[in-house]
Scaffold this motif. Sequence first.
Motif: not given
Length: 331
Positions: A153, A190, A200, A204, A239
């Motif tokens: 990631l 996360y 994220r 994803e 984002y």
Amino acid sequence: MSQQPRTLREAGGEQHTTTENREEAGGVDHACPECDATLVTDESHGETVCEACGLVVEADEIDHGPEWRAFDSSERAEKSRVGAPTTKLLHDDGLSSVIDWQDRDAKGRTIDGSKRRKLQRLRTWDERFRSKNAQERNLKQALGEIDRMSSALGLPENVRETASVVYRKALEDDLLRGRSIEAMATASLYAAARQASIPRSLDEFEPVSRVERKEFSRAYRYIVRELGLAIEPANPLEYLPRFASDLDLDGETKSRARSLLEEGMENGVHSGKSPVGLAAAALYAASILEGEKVTQKEVCSVSDVSEVTVRNRYTELLEAGTDPDAARSAA
């Protein structure tokens, strides 16, 4: 033109290290270029100066000494250490030894068969000693998963460290009972990304995780509730930069998308909506208003949302704004 000479008294500090005259070590001449006298190192100022004429030969040198201070021998012995610093990215904090997997000696030559078999046995025993119990083996596997997903990631090291701390806390509080290591590791990563405001989405995380989205999202909610993690709701504005960079949009389009999002959030458009979908819709709407040729399919490919979501959020953002151009586009 030579540098203006400075005396040792003007440079300040004591003379700590002297070097022999007219010698070279590591390619550096330790004789004064002006008078050929001996050079001395002033560690307090990070300078190398001539002891005779005071010429400052080098400045802003790197201090290779320790970062700690000690005032007696016992304190120095207590603080002194060697090796790499400890890290939470490894299950043993990086304090154990690691045997390299390559079957080569110090000079890079391939070792023979008997030594290779002996080295393999040493690796096996080293691996066993590094994980003394089931809890350490659990932690080692989880940290490996966190490192693998972080690399996939593109998450920074501080997020990985935070995720490892979150997982360690969950392991200490016995929160893993009945849950898979992969799900808890994904949930910890996360949660760490959300705490660091790294944009994220769950979509994803799904391709890189070894478990289904439903399982690690449930584990995420459980970790946040049981550990009392302070995580703010995701902001759609976070984002925008990444999606705009992937779409190669210009500055005017990015600014227009930010304005559309801010106006929409002031009017409550973001309530109950996915922040990823809102960010994608804002960029699509801004590209239309600014005359850039960006399709819904391109926006969906970088944001991983459906075209239906983009169309719905796009209309809501335009209707909620006060821009007359936007209102006409929505009509």
